[in-house]
Motif scaffolding. Structure first.
Motif, short mmCIF file in Angstrom:
data_model
loop_
_atom_site.label_atom_id
_atom_site.label_comp_id
_atom_site.label_asym_id
_atom_site.label_seq_id
_atom_site.Cartn_x
_atom_site.Cartn_y
_atom_site.Cartn_z
N HIS A 1 -1.04 4.28 -12.84
CA HIS A 1 -0.98 5.82 -12.61
C HIS A 1 0.29 6.33 -13.24
N ARG A 2 0.17 7.66 -13.62
CA ARG A 2 1.34 8.74 -14.21
C ARG A 2 0.92 10.09 -13.58
N VAL A 3 1.83 10.89 -13.88
CA VAL A 3 1.86 12.13 -13.39
C VAL A 3 2.17 13.04 -14.50
N ARG A 4 1.30 14.24 -14.46
CA ARG A 4 1.51 15.20 -15.76
C ARG A 4 2.46 16.33 -15.18
N THR A 5 3.17 17.04 -15.90
CA THR A 5 3.85 18.26 -15.38
C THR A 5 3.02 19.39 -15.90
N THR A 6 3.33 20.70 -15.39
CA THR A 6 2.47 21.83 -15.37
C THR A 6 3.56 23.00 -15.83
N SER A 7 3.05 23.92 -16.50
CA SER A 7 3.95 25.17 -16.77
C SER A 7 4.04 26.25 -15.76
N SER A 8 3.21 26.30 -14.96
CA SER A 8 2.92 27.35 -14.03
C SER A 8 3.87 27.60 -12.75
N GLU A 9 4.06 26.30 -11.92
CA GLU A 9 4.79 26.21 -10.88
C GLU A 9 5.23 24.97 -10.69
N SER A 10 6.39 24.74 -9.60
CA SER A 10 6.99 23.58 -9.42
C SER A 10 6.07 22.93 -8.28
N ARG A 11 5.92 21.53 -8.55
CA ARG A 11 5.01 20.72 -7.71
C ARG A 11 5.74 19.66 -6.95
N VAL A 12 5.36 19.42 -5.72
CA VAL A 12 5.97 18.45 -4.94
C VAL A 12 5.07 17.28 -4.66
N SER A 13 5.28 16.03 -4.31
CA SER A 13 4.41 15.01 -3.94
C SER A 13 5.31 14.00 -3.03
N ILE A 14 4.61 13.66 -1.93
CA ILE A 14 5.42 12.76 -1.00
C ILE A 14 4.66 11.59 -0.70
N PRO A 15 5.26 10.49 -1.24
CA PRO A 15 4.75 9.24 -0.87
C PRO A 15 5.39 8.37 0.28
N ILE B 1 0.74 -1.08 -0.08
CA ILE B 1 -0.08 -0.16 0.00
C ILE B 1 0.89 1.08 0.14
N THR B 2 0.61 2.16 -0.87
CA THR B 2 1.18 3.47 -0.73
C THR B 2 0.53 4.59 -0.24
N VAL B 3 0.98 5.43 0.42
CA VAL B 3 0.28 6.61 1.03
C VAL B 3 0.88 7.83 0.26
N LEU B 4 0.16 8.61 -0.51
CA LEU B 4 0.69 9.49 -0.98
C LEU B 4 0.00 11.14 -0.78
N LEU B 5 1.10 12.10 -0.33
CA LEU B 5 0.44 13.56 -0.07
C LEU B 5 0.71 14.12 -1.48
N GLN B 6 -0.50 14.77 -2.06
CA GLN B 6 -0.20 15.62 -3.12
C GLN B 6 -0.35 17.41 -2.57
N ASP B 7 0.38 18.05 -3.30
CA ASP B 7 0.07 19.42 -2.97
C ASP B 7 -1.15 19.88 -3.77
N GLY B 8 -1.35 21.29 -3.61
CA GLY B 8 -2.33 21.80 -4.40
C GLY B 8 -2.49 21.91 -5.64
N ILE B 9 -1.28 21.57 -6.25
CA ILE B 9 -1.53 21.76 -7.77
C ILE B 9 -1.99 20.72 -8.58
N GLY B 10 -1.85 19.55 -8.16
CA GLY B 10 -2.33 18.14 -8.69
C GLY B 10 -1.59 17.92 -9.94
N GLY B 11 -2.02 16.70 -10.64
CA GLY B 11 -1.59 16.10 -11.73
C GLY B 11 -1.25 14.61 -11.90
N LEU B 12 -2.04 14.11 -10.88
CA LEU B 12 -1.92 12.52 -10.58
C LEU B 12 -3.23 12.15 -11.49
#
Length: 364
Positions: free
Chosen positions: A294-308, A237-248
């Motif tokens: 699953h996969r993750v997209r990138t964004t042009s606006s700001e850098s994103r973090v996620s912490i599994p 099982i994986t637990v993942l914290l996304q930030d508010g930007i999203g992309g999952l």
């Protein structure tokens, strides 16, 4: 002025060997994505027209009340179908989640020289690794991601060897989320076999733990890249914290009558954590529970973090369908494998869907 990478090798050396990562690439003044990061057409993520996963998060605090059975049913259904769900009131302090995101940004804002102290072969511990992409030497197109990976053995080692910028919060996150993982695992196993597993078997299934911090720099051409290619996690099982930007994004499988490979976006929900079923649980359940592609997209606006936080079996543990389920099913879809062998196979290949599970499939 941005450095000129005369060929793919000089780019690879700068990003991978010299430890500059994707962040170093962007900090150098890059204005367009280098060819080595351009994904084939079929691997690119189209945000337009993608549906969002709009199932409300599961409230874990209700497990201790009259709604216990309803919450158990929600967890089981999610594990049997999408393999992903979000949870709230999970016991991990919300201020800790905010500190985690801040500490990830702190670590990745260090100079390449400071981050490289955790590169393989240099890192003070084989359990701590700074890197970029997934397996860069095997990938035709690199992933737009840098990461620090922190394997857990005990508190003392974590506090000694994990990076100063994030060690305390990462350790607290791992310990508080591990309680929730155990509770979810016990619910899922009891649903399958009707009884609780003894402590030693539970420990064998989730005895190894790791925290990763992933960093996805803002990208000049996000439509051409991926942050993480399509894959399923190898663990339990994986637990993942996304930030508010999203992309999952998570793929709907055949259970959901999805013939055209539709992907759902998992939107960030403030205070929620994402739970992801891994390959190990699909194998243990003889296919009843689905590890999520699953996969993750990138964004042009700001850098994103996620912490599994990843939970795995111990490397020496043999994993295969639980005997109680095989007796019930009368058929076994997976063979028994030593988890270290499964892990070696997983890291020997670039991300490409759920192909890692083929390693454990029974011969017809």
């Amino acid at each position: 002025m941005a450095p000129s990478f005369s060929n793919s090798d000089s780019l690879y050396d700068f990003v991978v060997k010299d430890g500059n990562g994707v962040k170093g690439l962007m900090d150098s003044g890059l204005s367009e994505v280098p060819e080595r990061y351009i994904q084939p057409e079929e691997e690119r993520i189209r945000k337009v027209g993608t549906r969002r996963h709009n199932v409300p998060p599961i409230d874990l605090s209700k497990l201790k009340g009259p709604d216990h059975k309803k919450v158990v049913d929600e967890i089981v259904r999610a594990a049997e179908t999408l393999g992903f769900f979000q949870v709230v009131n999970h016991g991990v302090p919300l201020e800790l989640l905010e500190s985690l995101k801040d500490s990830a940004h702190k670590f990745f804002s260090l100079s390449a020289e400071e981050k490289c102290l955790f590169s393989p072969g240099v890192s003070p511990s084989t359990k701590v690794k700074y890197g970029t992409s997934f397996v860069p030497d095997k990938e035709k197109a690199l992933e737009w991601k840098d990461y620090i990976s922190m394997g857990y053995t005990n508190d003392e080692d974590a506090l000694q060897y994990w990076p100063n910028q994030c060690k305390e919060v990462s350790l607290e996150y791992l310990k508080s989320s591990s309680k929730m993982v155990r509770e979810i695992l016990e619910i899922l196993i009891e649903n399958l076999i009707g009884v609780k597993l003894e402590e030693s078997r539970i420990e064998g299934i989730i005895g190894m733990k790791m925290v990763n911090m992933n960093y996805y720099p803002a990208c000049p051409n996000p439509e051409l890249t991926v942050g993480v290619g399509r894959h399923s996690d190898m663990g339990t099982i994986t637990v993942l914290l996304q930030d508010g930007i999203g992309g999952l994004y998570v793929k709907l499988d055949e259970y959901n009558n999805n013939d055209d490979g539709e992907w759902l976006e998992i939107p960030p929900i403030p205070g929620a954590l994402v739970i992801n079923i891994g390959d190990t649980l699909q194998i243990l359940s003889n296919g009843k529970y689905k590890s999520a592609e699953h996969r993750v997209r990138t964004t042009s606006s700001e850098s994103r973090v996620s912490i599994p936080v990843f939970t795995f079996p111990k490397p020496t543990e043999k994993i295969g369908p639980l005997e109680e389920i095989v007796k019930k099913d009368g058929v076994t879809y997976y063979r028994q494998v030593v988890f270290q062998d499964y892990m070696n196979n997983f890291f020997a290949n670039a991300h490409h869907g759920k192909n890692s599970l083929d390693f454990a499939k029974s011969s017809p």
